[in-house]
Design an enzyme around this catalytic site. Sequence first.
Site, PDB file in Angstrom:
ATOM      1  N   ASP A  22      42.709  45.798  52.352  1.00 43.21           N
ATOM      2  CA  ASP A  22      42.830  44.418  51.902  1.00 43.21           C
ATOM      3  C   ASP A  22      44.263  43.970  52.237  1.00 43.21           C
ATOM      4  O   ASP A  22      45.135  44.810  52.459  1.00 43.21           O
ATOM      5  CB  ASP A  22      42.587  44.377  50.380  1.00 43.21           C
ATOM      6  CG  ASP A  22      42.989  43.057  49.776  1.00 43.21           C
ATOM      7  OD1 ASP A  22      42.483  42.018  50.239  1.00 43.21           O
ATOM      8  OD2 ASP A  22      43.822  43.059  48.830  1.00 43.21           O
ATOM      9  N   VAL A  23      44.496  42.676  52.259  1.00 41.10           N
ATOM     10  CA  VAL A  23      45.844  42.187  52.636  1.00 41.10           C
ATOM     11  C   VAL A  23      46.613  41.659  51.421  1.00 41.10           C
ATOM     12  O   VAL A  23      47.640  42.228  51.046  1.00 41.10           O
ATOM     13  CB  VAL A  23      45.750  41.131  53.750  1.00 41.10           C
ATOM     14  CG1 VAL A  23      47.135  40.576  54.072  1.00 41.10           C
ATOM     15  CG2 VAL A  23      45.121  41.753  55.004  1.00 41.10           C
ATOM     16  N   ASP A  24      46.130  40.585  50.793  1.00 39.86           N
ATOM     17  CA  ASP A  24      46.882  39.968  49.699  1.00 39.86           C
ATOM     18  C   ASP A  24      47.023  40.905  48.507  1.00 39.86           C
ATOM     19  O   ASP A  24      46.025  41.456  48.013  1.00 39.86           O
ATOM     20  CB  ASP A  24      46.195  38.669  49.247  1.00 39.86           C
ATOM     21  CG  ASP A  24      46.273  37.598  50.320  1.00 39.86           C
ATOM     22  OD1 ASP A  24      47.353  37.413  50.899  1.00 39.86           O
ATOM     23  OD2 ASP A  24      45.243  36.958  50.586  1.00 39.86           O
ATOM     24  N   GLY A  55      36.857  32.269  36.644  1.00 42.20           N
ATOM     25  CA  GLY A  55      36.118  32.220  35.386  1.00 42.20           C
ATOM     26  C   GLY A  55      34.620  32.159  35.542  1.00 42.20           C
ATOM     27  O   GLY A  55      33.889  32.396  34.610  1.00 42.20           O
ATOM     28  N   SER A 111      40.128  40.694  54.903  1.00 45.27           N
ATOM     29  CA  SER A 111      40.707  39.798  53.899  1.00 45.27           C
ATOM     30  C   SER A 111      39.932  38.501  53.768  1.00 45.27           C
ATOM     31  O   SER A 111      39.379  37.997  54.739  1.00 45.27           O
ATOM     32  CB  SER A 111      42.146  39.474  54.322  1.00 45.27           C
ATOM     33  OG  SER A 111      42.679  38.447  53.519  1.00 45.27           O
ATOM     34  N   GLY A 112      39.932  37.960  52.575  1.00 41.57           N
ATOM     35  CA  GLY A 112      39.407  36.618  52.353  1.00 41.57           C
ATOM     36  C   GLY A 112      40.443  35.551  52.692  1.00 41.57           C
ATOM     37  O   GLY A 112      40.193  34.363  52.540  1.00 41.57           O
ATOM     38  N   GLY A 113      41.620  35.984  53.148  1.00 42.95           N
ATOM     39  CA  GLY A 113      42.689  35.066  53.563  1.00 42.95           C
ATOM     40  C   GLY A 113      42.484  34.563  54.982  1.00 42.95           C
ATOM     41  O   GLY A 113      41.353  34.542  55.484  1.00 42.95           O
ATOM     42  N   LYS A 160      33.417  41.254  52.370  1.00 43.05           N
ATOM     43  CA  LYS A 160      34.089  42.495  52.791  1.00 43.05           C
ATOM     44  C   LYS A 160      33.076  43.618  53.012  1.00 43.05           C
ATOM     45  O   LYS A 160      33.201  44.412  53.929  1.00 43.05           O
ATOM     46  CB  LYS A 160      35.150  42.894  51.770  1.00 43.05           C
ATOM     47  CG  LYS A 160      36.343  41.956  51.794  1.00 43.05           C
ATOM     48  CD  LYS A 160      37.404  42.331  50.795  1.00 43.05           C
ATOM     49  CE  LYS A 160      38.530  41.300  50.856  1.00 43.05           C
ATOM     50  NZ  LYS A 160      39.608  41.578  49.902  1.00 43.05           N
ATOM     51  N   ASP A 181      43.378  46.025  46.001  1.00 48.67           N
ATOM     52  CA  ASP A 181      43.747  45.786  44.596  1.00 48.67           C
ATOM     53  C   ASP A 181      42.671  45.039  43.812  1.00 48.67           C
ATOM     54  O   ASP A 181      42.734  44.975  42.586  1.00 48.67           O
ATOM     55  CB  ASP A 181      45.034  44.942  44.516  1.00 48.67           C
ATOM     56  CG  ASP A 181      44.788  43.522  45.013  1.00 48.67           C
ATOM     57  OD1 ASP A 181      44.578  43.364  46.234  1.00 48.67           O
ATOM     58  OD2 ASP A 181      44.763  42.591  44.182  1.00 48.67           O
ATOM     59  N   THR A 184      36.738  42.443  44.759  1.00 49.10           N
ATOM     60  CA  THR A 184      35.934  42.335  45.988  1.00 49.10           C
ATOM     61  C   THR A 184      36.139  43.565  46.887  1.00 49.10           C
ATOM     62  O   THR A 184      35.269  43.905  47.678  1.00 49.10           O
ATOM     63  CB  THR A 184      36.273  41.069  46.805  1.00 49.10           C
ATOM     64  OG1 THR A 184      37.663  41.085  47.143  1.00 49.10           O
ATOM     65  CG2 THR A 184      35.952  39.807  46.033  1.00 49.10           C
TER      66      THR A 184
HETATM   67 MG   LIG Z   1      44.002  41.595  47.292  1.00 40.34          MG
END
Ligand SMILES: [Mg+2]
Length: 225
Positions: A22-24, A55, A111-113, A160, A181, A184
């Site tokens: 993952d990236v972020d 939420g 990533s989702g980025g 992912k 982290d 996902t």
């Molecule tokens: Mg992350």
Amino acid sequence: MKLIDTNSILELWKNADCVCFDVDSTVCQNEAIDDLAEFVGVGSQVQQLTNEAMGGSMSFKEALAQRLNIIRPSIDQIHEFNKFQDHKLTPYIKELVELLHSRDKAVYLVSGGFRVIINQVADLLGIDRKNVFANTIKFDSKGKYVGFDESEMTCESGGKARVIEHLKRTYQYNRVIMVGDGATDLESCPPADGFIGFGGNVVRHLVKQNSPWFVHCFSELIEKV
Ligand SMILES: [Mg+2]
């Protein structure tokens, strides 16, 4: 519930043929979408939306669309933003990626980025841009924001996991490890064969609880590779 026990994940880590990061808040110390929002002056609006999205009922794609619609970054703003990104690599990630490459293990960023930001991170780490799976922001001929590519696997909930399935199918990897982290990241195992939780930048309780191996520094992974 642990997916697999600690000894098994150590064994898998040593013998992995593919490692996805993952990236972020994993490879990078920050969350790029929040920082990008801050950079263009809409940090609090985006933060509010992020909290709402976490939420409940909003899909990943809907949350992404709404946040991007507030940020509306131009290509020039992204290039400016990228200049700040250089200093935010998590300690020891560069050494870890070098070591994995030297052992002939395939390394991916999932990533989702955004590709336009993550490609820079890939360059810093010596990872081929072809090994980046992330979202694509679309710009018009003048560099203005016009949307994002909805065909990217990573723009959907469960994206992912789909990327990892795709990698296993396409390249016949036998032992894929996901490192991240977030929830996902955890959810992408399976199809990943093993998961390592990363808490060097932020510790998420759910992830820590459910990780067969949870580390606070990439040096721990370097020691055991
Ligand atoms: Mg992350």
